[in-house]
Design an enzyme around this catalytic site. Structure first.
Site, PDB file in Angstrom:
ATOM      1  N   ASP A 179      74.063  61.000  26.645  1.00 47.09           N
ATOM      2  CA  ASP A 179      74.301  59.461  27.819  1.00 47.09           C
ATOM      3  C   ASP A 179      76.116  60.638  27.983  1.00 47.09           C
ATOM      4  O   ASP A 179      76.443  59.764  28.021  1.00 47.09           O
ATOM      5  CB  ASP A 179      74.333  58.903  27.502  1.00 47.09           C
ATOM      6  CG  ASP A 179      74.696  58.040  28.774  1.00 47.09           C
ATOM      7  OD1 ASP A 179      74.755  58.659  29.990  1.00 47.09           O
ATOM      8  OD2 ASP A 179      75.377  56.391  28.395  1.00 47.09           O
ATOM      9  N   GLN A 225      71.035  54.600  22.431  1.00 49.37           N
ATOM     10  CA  GLN A 225      72.187  53.950  22.212  1.00 49.37           C
ATOM     11  C   GLN A 225      72.081  52.583  21.660  1.00 49.37           C
ATOM     12  O   GLN A 225      71.271  52.016  22.317  1.00 49.37           O
ATOM     13  CB  GLN A 225      73.068  54.053  23.229  1.00 49.37           C
ATOM     14  CG  GLN A 225      73.315  55.411  23.594  1.00 49.37           C
ATOM     15  CD  GLN A 225      74.142  55.691  24.896  1.00 49.37           C
ATOM     16  OE1 GLN A 225      73.194  55.017  25.842  1.00 49.37           O
ATOM     17  NE2 GLN A 225      74.934  55.815  25.151  1.00 49.37           N
ATOM     18  N   ASP A 242      84.379  51.347  26.604  1.00 50.96           N
ATOM     19  CA  ASP A 242      83.782  51.982  27.371  1.00 50.96           C
ATOM     20  C   ASP A 242      82.929  50.426  27.278  1.00 50.96           C
ATOM     21  O   ASP A 242      82.512  49.644  25.919  1.00 50.96           O
ATOM     22  CB  ASP A 242      82.952  52.793  26.960  1.00 50.96           C
ATOM     23  CG  ASP A 242      81.615  53.390  27.446  1.00 50.96           C
ATOM     24  OD1 ASP A 242      81.802  53.586  28.650  1.00 50.96           O
ATOM     25  OD2 ASP A 242      80.350  53.197  26.918  1.00 50.96           O
ATOM     26  N   GLU A 261      86.933  48.781  30.041  1.00 49.32           N
ATOM     27  CA  GLU A 261      85.908  49.650  31.137  1.00 49.32           C
ATOM     28  C   GLU A 261      84.679  48.499  31.607  1.00 49.32           C
ATOM     29  O   GLU A 261      83.582  48.368  31.090  1.00 49.32           O
ATOM     30  CB  GLU A 261      85.227  50.440  31.062  1.00 49.32           C
ATOM     31  CG  GLU A 261      84.366  51.707  32.193  1.00 49.32           C
ATOM     32  CD  GLU A 261      83.019  51.746  31.500  1.00 49.32           C
ATOM     33  OE1 GLU A 261      81.872  51.360  32.634  1.00 49.32           O
ATOM     34  OE2 GLU A 261      82.364  50.648  30.974  1.00 49.32           O
ATOM     35  N   ARG A 271      73.911  61.319  37.807  1.00 43.70           N
ATOM     36  CA  ARG A 271      75.251  61.207  38.110  1.00 43.70           C
ATOM     37  C   ARG A 271      76.091  63.038  37.847  1.00 43.70           C
ATOM     38  O   ARG A 271      76.838  62.569  37.958  1.00 43.70           O
ATOM     39  CB  ARG A 271      75.821  60.319  36.899  1.00 43.70           C
ATOM     40  CG  ARG A 271      75.617  58.983  36.597  1.00 43.70           C
ATOM     41  CD  ARG A 271      75.757  58.310  36.502  1.00 43.70           C
ATOM     42  NE  ARG A 271      75.044  58.039  34.788  1.00 43.70           N
ATOM     43  CZ  ARG A 271      74.734  57.192  33.433  1.00 43.70           C
ATOM     44  NH1 ARG A 271      76.302  56.745  33.602  1.00 43.70           N
ATOM     45  NH2 ARG A 271      74.750  57.728  32.937  1.00 43.70           N
TER      46      ARG A 271
END
Length: 566
Positions: free
Chosen positions: A86, A196, A228, A270, A447
């Site tokens: 990721d 994750q 994050d 974040e 992305r």
């Protein structure tokens, strides 16, 4: 008890802190409002795509210093799992650098080289989850009950109950929030991708472990951390499991602990959420939270206002952002490595507005963006580099106007209260990575469109501003220099929107007493505007040095003024 263990941890970390870092601690403690100063320009990038390795980044410090950068934020550089990680956000070891990028010793040297230049290093800390290959997860899979309790492991009924109110982050590429693991004999909570594993902060050992990581890296020279996915830190049945009160408390606890052992270190949360959900991360009357948070609402609204040539939605989001406490500061940005999420404006704009903006930037209007996935009921997000989103590189778009749009957007974020952030490549008008789909390791992740390789040849050709790269570089360098000057010209204060009697012109005033008035033309045509009576007097544009008398003013297409008053 956790309290005693944390106290011992803090004592050890404080004792191990170097004299150089303690000097920074003392200097910042002596200037408690320093976070609110102008010109703390941040540069964010992927190490491998920017300079290959940490050693390469050291070799680029002259370039970054010349751009006016005060802080470097490399995106995740800690050791990740093999294969898909990721983009580095699946950490397998918080105490080691990804071997292809360097090692901890080189990271320490980078931090030291930066300190010598008055620059700070901000590291990405993925605090919500680890890779399933992390040692904690491996021990859990081998049956160690201590480490099993580091994660959320549920039965089928509990999964169904939680799933009823959760919102998928990646509904196309990673639907659902749970992954069955036979070795765990249950469903592991995996908010983002199956590899994750979400950490269980209801277990005090998890907080202790992550604090230990922060202190370890702070003593290696990191002067800041980006936390994050902070909104996801706490799970509660019947909710979206985002922005729960305990998530704010965890961030505040990190801040309180660092205040003891490494007080100069800044925390950036974040949280790409509604401003009302982000602002509590700054803390409240009884707690001190993060120092910085992404000004996501204003960023998204800037793109919306540019599409509509109307400042209305931007004024709305500036009003919401102004509610932050004085002790905190916004991180203002034009683009980043992630998608542009229109759903973040859902509480402030109609569904038709969101759909219109999404379609506009999906290759419509002047944009060369592309749609990205969204949860059911939402509108597609947008991927793309800032240069491509404003139309640079499109044969059917006026390139001078496209470049003016890029300059205008960055001119606004440098003028706002808070820290301005440059995303790697924006300073040379770097466009979309059109080749990512040919790479089997990247093609399924949209992305990567806005994660191109830094084009240093493009930099070499920018002398005298003969190219879009040169024009963009000169503009952003000028903004960084001008932002530092504002510390002597205005008093701190949040940006508050102004009605300039023309909706095509964005206006806001920043400061208390001595103020900055920013006016930006969102239109590709000349626009006139009228300052409010209290600001209708002789003024000077900080960017150009031009003087203006009282009375109506006009802006060229996408021109921006930073006006200060005698």
């Amino acid at each position: 008890m956790l309290f005693d263990r944390v106290c011992a941890l803090l004592d050890d970390a404080a004792a191990a802190r170097s004299p150089e870092l303690k000097a920074i601690d003392r200097a910042r403690r002596a200037q408690p409002g320093w976070v609110s100063q102008s010109g703390e320009t941040v540069y964010t990038f992927y190490v491998d795509r920017f300079a290959g390795t940490l050693e390469g980044v050291i070799g680029k410090l002259d370039y970054l210093d010349g751009l006016g950068v005060r802080w470097l934020h490399p995106l995740p550089l800690l050791e990740t799992r093999p294969g898909d990680s990721d983009g580095g956000f699946a950490v397998a070891n918080y105490r080691a650098v990804e071997p292809a990028l360097g090692d901890i010793a080189t990271l320490e040297r980078l931090a030291a080289e930066m300190r010598a230049r008055g620059m700070g290093l901000m590291l990405d800390i993925v605090c919500n989850h680890t890779a399933r290959e992390h040692d904690w997860a491996e021990r859990a899979r081998r049956g160690d009950p201590k480490y099993r309790a580091y994660y959320h492991v549920l039965g089928s009924e509990a999964v169904d109950a939680y799933s009823a109110t959760l919102i998928d982050v990646f509904p196309d590429t990673a639907p659902g929030s749970f992954t069955y693991d036979a070795q765990m004999d249950g469903w592991v909570w995996t908010t983002f991708y199956p590899f994750q594993w979400d950490l269980n902060y209801a277990n005090p050992d998890v907080f202790y472990e992550m604090l230990d990581v922060l202190l370890f890296l702070a003593n290696k020279g990191a002067q800041g951390f980006r936390l994050d996915s902070a909104p996801f830190l706490w799970k509660r049945l019947g909710t979206t499991c985002r922005n729960q009160p305990e998530a704010y408390t965890i961030v505040a606890a990190f801040r309180a602990a660092l205040d003891i052992a490494a007080p100069s270190v800044v925390l950036l949360t974040e949280a790409i959420e509604n401003p009302a959900d982000v602002i509590p991360f700054f803390g409240n009357d009884s707690t001190v939270g993060c120092d910085l948070a992404y000004n996501n609402g204003v960023m998204t609204a800037l793109w919306a206002g540019l599409a509509d040539q109307d400042a209305g939605i931007i004024r709305t989001m500036l009003t919401a952002a102004a509610k932050r406490p004085d002790r905190g500061a916004w991180l203002n940005y034009v683009r980043c490595h992630d998608d542009l999420i229109w759903n973040a404006l859902a509480d402030y704009a109609s569904p038709d507005d969101l759909a219109r903006w999404s379609a506009f930037y999906d290759g419509g209007g002047f944009s060369a963006g592309r749609r990205f996935q969204t949860a059911p009921g939402g509108v597609p997000s947008t991927n793309g580099m800032a240069a491509s989103l404003v139309g640079l590189g499109r044969a059917d778009v006026d390139q001078d106007l496209a470049l003016a749009r890029l300059r205008a957007l960055y001119g606004v974020i440098f003028a706002l209260d808070g820290w301005p952030m440059i995303y790697m490549g924006d300073e040379i008008a770097l466009e979309n990575d059109q080749d990512y789909t040919s790479d089997p390791a990247r093609r399924d992740e949209g992305r990567w469109l806005q994660r191109p390789q830094m084009d240093w040849h493009r930099m070499d050709a920018n002398e005298a501003g003969r190219t879009s790269a040169g024009e963009a570089h000169r503009a952003l360098r000028g903004y960084a220099e001008a932002a530092l000057k504002l510390n002597d010209l205005i008093t701190p204060g949040p940006a508050e929107p102004l009605d300039l009697a023309n909706d095509a012109v964005l206006g806001f005033v920043r400061g208390k007493g001595q103020v900055l008035l920013c006016a930006c033309n969102l239109s590709p045509t000349v626009q006139s505007f009228q300052r409010p009576a209290k600001h209708d007097r002789t003024c000077r544009d900080v960017l150009s040095g031009r003087q203006f008398p009282a009375g109506a003013m006009s802006l060229e297409p996408h021109e921006i003024f930073w006006l200060v008053f005698d």
